[in-house]
Design an enzyme around this catalytic site. Structure first.
Site, PDB file in Angstrom:
ATOM      1  N   HIS A 153       7.916  58.587  -2.431  1.00  0.00           N
ATOM      2  CA  HIS A 153       8.802  59.228  -1.500  1.00  0.00           C
ATOM      3  C   HIS A 153       7.412  58.812  -0.389  1.00  0.00           C
ATOM      4  O   HIS A 153       6.689  58.611  -0.171  1.00  0.00           O
ATOM      5  CB  HIS A 153       9.229  60.503  -2.094  1.00  0.00           C
ATOM      6  CG  HIS A 153      10.611  61.346  -3.068  1.00  0.00           C
ATOM      7  ND1 HIS A 153      11.571  61.038  -2.368  1.00  0.00           N
ATOM      8  CD2 HIS A 153      10.211  61.011  -3.894  1.00  0.00           C
ATOM      9  CE1 HIS A 153      12.088  60.430  -3.859  1.00  0.00           C
ATOM     10  NE2 HIS A 153      11.778  61.287  -4.731  1.00  0.00           N
ATOM     11  N   PHE A 156      12.482  65.037  -5.884  1.00  0.00           N
ATOM     12  CA  PHE A 156      11.844  64.968  -8.098  1.00  0.00           C
ATOM     13  C   PHE A 156      11.506  62.828  -7.270  1.00  0.00           C
ATOM     14  O   PHE A 156      12.195  62.455  -6.673  1.00  0.00           O
ATOM     15  CB  PHE A 156      13.123  64.961  -8.602  1.00  0.00           C
ATOM     16  CG  PHE A 156      13.205  66.912  -8.470  1.00  0.00           C
ATOM     17  CD1 PHE A 156      12.852  66.831  -9.539  1.00  0.00           C
ATOM     18  CD2 PHE A 156      14.533  67.222  -7.682  1.00  0.00           C
ATOM     19  CE1 PHE A 156      13.434  68.340  -9.467  1.00  0.00           C
ATOM     20  CE2 PHE A 156      15.080  68.386  -8.287  1.00  0.00           C
ATOM     21  CZ  PHE A 156      14.128  68.994  -9.572  1.00  0.00           C
ATOM     22  N   GLY A 157      10.992  63.119  -8.131  1.00  0.00           N
ATOM     23  CA  GLY A 157       9.926  61.923  -8.713  1.00  0.00           C
ATOM     24  C   GLY A 157       8.772  61.206  -8.001  1.00  0.00           C
ATOM     25  O   GLY A 157       7.672  62.467  -7.898  1.00  0.00           O
ATOM     26  N   HIS A 204      14.373  50.228 -14.732  1.00  0.00           N
ATOM     27  CA  HIS A 204      14.880  51.643 -14.252  1.00  0.00           C
ATOM     28  C   HIS A 204      13.575  51.386 -12.744  1.00  0.00           C
ATOM     29  O   HIS A 204      12.344  52.327 -13.521  1.00  0.00           O
ATOM     30  CB  HIS A 204      14.888  52.688 -14.851  1.00  0.00           C
ATOM     31  CG  HIS A 204      15.544  54.172 -14.410  1.00  0.00           C
ATOM     32  ND1 HIS A 204      15.912  54.732 -15.022  1.00  0.00           N
ATOM     33  CD2 HIS A 204      15.565  54.662 -12.837  1.00  0.00           C
ATOM     34  CE1 HIS A 204      16.389  56.061 -14.465  1.00  0.00           C
ATOM     35  NE2 HIS A 204      16.026  55.535 -13.146  1.00  0.00           N
ATOM     36  N   ASP A 243      22.798  57.088 -11.637  1.00  0.00           N
ATOM     37  CA  ASP A 243      21.753  57.496 -12.348  1.00  0.00           C
ATOM     38  C   ASP A 243      21.346  58.445 -10.402  1.00  0.00           C
ATOM     39  O   ASP A 243      21.360  57.925  -9.519  1.00  0.00           O
ATOM     40  CB  ASP A 243      19.912  56.872 -11.855  1.00  0.00           C
ATOM     41  CG  ASP A 243      19.093  57.288 -12.038  1.00  0.00           C
ATOM     42  OD1 ASP A 243      19.328  58.312 -12.988  1.00  0.00           O
ATOM     43  OD2 ASP A 243      17.879  56.879 -11.289  1.00  0.00           O
ATOM     44  N   ARG A 278      15.014  51.949  -2.758  1.00  0.00           N
ATOM     45  CA  ARG A 278      14.641  52.597  -1.757  1.00  0.00           C
ATOM     46  C   ARG A 278      15.793  51.628  -0.701  1.00  0.00           C
ATOM     47  O   ARG A 278      15.597  52.526   0.813  1.00  0.00           O
ATOM     48  CB  ARG A 278      13.728  53.283  -1.390  1.00  0.00           C
ATOM     49  CG  ARG A 278      13.203  53.839  -2.120  1.00  0.00           C
ATOM     50  CD  ARG A 278      13.509  55.560  -2.510  1.00  0.00           C
ATOM     51  NE  ARG A 278      13.468  56.005  -3.390  1.00  0.00           N
ATOM     52  CZ  ARG A 278      13.564  57.059  -4.567  1.00  0.00           C
ATOM     53  NH1 ARG A 278      14.083  57.214  -4.665  1.00  0.00           N
ATOM     54  NH2 ARG A 278      12.739  58.232  -4.787  1.00  0.00           N
ATOM     55  N   ASP A 304      10.950  54.463 -13.673  1.00  0.00           N
ATOM     56  CA  ASP A 304      12.005  55.443 -13.071  1.00  0.00           C
ATOM     57  C   ASP A 304      11.019  55.453 -12.282  1.00  0.00           C
ATOM     58  O   ASP A 304      11.243  56.725 -11.421  1.00  0.00           O
ATOM     59  CB  ASP A 304      11.931  56.210 -13.655  1.00  0.00           C
ATOM     60  CG  ASP A 304      13.217  57.827 -12.652  1.00  0.00           C
ATOM     61  OD1 ASP A 304      14.101  57.031 -11.881  1.00  0.00           O
ATOM     62  OD2 ASP A 304      13.644  58.343 -13.057  1.00  0.00           O
ATOM     63  N   HIS A 360      15.810  57.722 -19.553  1.00  0.00           N
ATOM     64  CA  HIS A 360      14.535  58.626 -19.047  1.00  0.00           C
ATOM     65  C   HIS A 360      14.806  59.767 -19.847  1.00  0.00           C
ATOM     66  O   HIS A 360      14.797  61.140 -19.426  1.00  0.00           O
ATOM     67  CB  HIS A 360      14.483  58.953 -18.044  1.00  0.00           C
ATOM     68  CG  HIS A 360      15.689  59.785 -16.881  1.00  0.00           C
ATOM     69  ND1 HIS A 360      16.417  60.166 -17.445  1.00  0.00           N
ATOM     70  CD2 HIS A 360      15.712  59.249 -15.304  1.00  0.00           C
ATOM     71  CE1 HIS A 360      17.226  60.141 -15.888  1.00  0.00           C
ATOM     72  NE2 HIS A 360      17.062  59.461 -15.158  1.00  0.00           N
TER      73      HIS A 360
HETATM   74 ZN   LIG Z   1      17.567  59.369 -13.234  1.00  0.00          ZN
END
Ligand SMILES: [Zn+2]
Length: 343
Positions: A310, A324-325, A60, A152, A64, A306, A232
């Site tokens: 960014h 998020f992330g 996962h 996802d 990008r 995951d 996740h």
């Molecule tokens: Zn996800």
């Protein structure tokens, strides 16, 4: 060209190896594994105190590219993967354009072949444009090497849509991977709904927003016979649902991330550090404990990062505006050894 790796702690579950031995590599092949190996022609590297493991796979990862190269690209993120011990990653389809047809799958594969630092296994969108309205070009994507289907970043909101995607797509024999999020219930939730969200004045992302879709997806997988993988997973109750599905003999699996295993909502404090803004959110200590128990008893099938890079400026914005992330490829193995192996 031969390479002799001395005194490493070698772990290889496939042959039940877990101990201190030498490994001799000749060309691109492992020529010998054993104690006190010698080879005059080989370059010798002493790995005392280090682990030597088969190449890890992260199922996962957000690379990008195409579309969000300001955050990261296939070259940079596969370099991070290799640095973290991974020799294979499964890329998520929330690219721009969305990976929902064979051309984009082919593009990812070609860039990975030209510039990648590890193997890239592209997943493809379940629905066109990740919009949850029309089935994606699943057959075309599989023809070009797509390994799984997932929307996802979004849960497929309509149960009927998920059913149609599974009914149609299971002929290709691939697993359906679910990001479980009921968007109506979660709304603009920023972090786990509870005492911490209340104290910090942030909108809550309730556990039920994830659990409802885990239960729904398990039921639809049972209805259609499709193979389901929960991505996740972050709550104790959600994990219990997976445990029950497995006990029933359903083809259901799940993954947990290092951040959901080793961090909790309590990491988020009055500094509003956006690095802790992830989706699904960091949950309670009881949830994290349940996930670790799930790793130990095998309910959690895989630890996946995951990994979601960014740009600095995006994560520097106000908590509500930051995306998020968090990243994970370079830290996952160290975290697992420190928090799971050593304990
Ligand atoms: Zn996800």
């Amino acid at each position: 060209m031969a390479l002799l790796l001395k005194n490493a702690h070698v772990v290889d579950p496939a042959v039940e190896l877990d101990g201190c031995v030498d490994v001799l590599v000749e060309g691109d092949k492992i020529a010998a594994v054993g104690e006190n190996l010698t080879c005059d022609a080989a370059e010798v590297i002493d790995l005392t105190g280090r682990y030597l493991v088969p190449g890890l796979v992260d199922m996962h990862v957000h690379l990008r590219e195409p579309g969000f190269e300001a955050k990261g690209d296939i070259e940079s993120e596969t370099a991070a993967a290799a640095h973290g011990g991974f020799t294979g990653v499964c890329s998520m389809p929330n690219t721009k354009p969305v990976t929902d047809n064979g051309v984009v799958v082919e593009y990812i594969k070609s860039v990975a072949a030209a510039k990648g630092h590890c193997r890239v296994y592209p997943s493809g969108a379940m629905t066109k444009g990740l919009k949850g309205e029309i089935i994606s070009e699943m057959g075309d994507m599989v023809e070009h090497g797509c390994v799984a289907f997932t929307d996802d970043g979004h849960g497929v909101q309509g149960a009927g849509m998920l059913r149609r995607a599974m009914d149609y797509g299971q002929m290709f024999g691939k697993v359906f991977m679910s990001h479980c999020q009921d968007e109506d219930l979660v709304g603009d939730g920023q972090i786990n709904e509870g005492a911490v969200s209340t104290r910090l004045g942030l909108l809550g992302w309730p556990a039920e927003g994830e659990e409802l879709q885990i239960m729904r997806d398990i039921m639809i997988a049972e209805l259609t016979g499709a193979k389901l993988h929960i991505q996740h997973i972050s709550t104790a109750k959600g994990l219990d649902m997976v445990r029950a599905a497995k006990a029933k003999g359903l083809p259901v699996t799940c993954e947990a991330t290092p951040h959901h295993l080793f961090l909790t909502e309590d990491a988020i404090d009055g500094t509003y550090n956006t690095c802790f803004k992830v989706n699904p959110p960091l949950r309670t200590a009881a949830d994290a404990e349940a996930l670790i128990a799930g790793v130990i008893d095998g309910t959690v099938d895989a630890i996946a990062t995951d990994h979601a890079p960014h740009s600095d400026w995006e994560k520097s914005r106000e908590f509500e505006l930051a995306p998020f992330g968090m990243t994970g490829l370079e830290t996952a193995l160290g975290l697992v050894i420190t928090n799971l192996v050593k304990t």
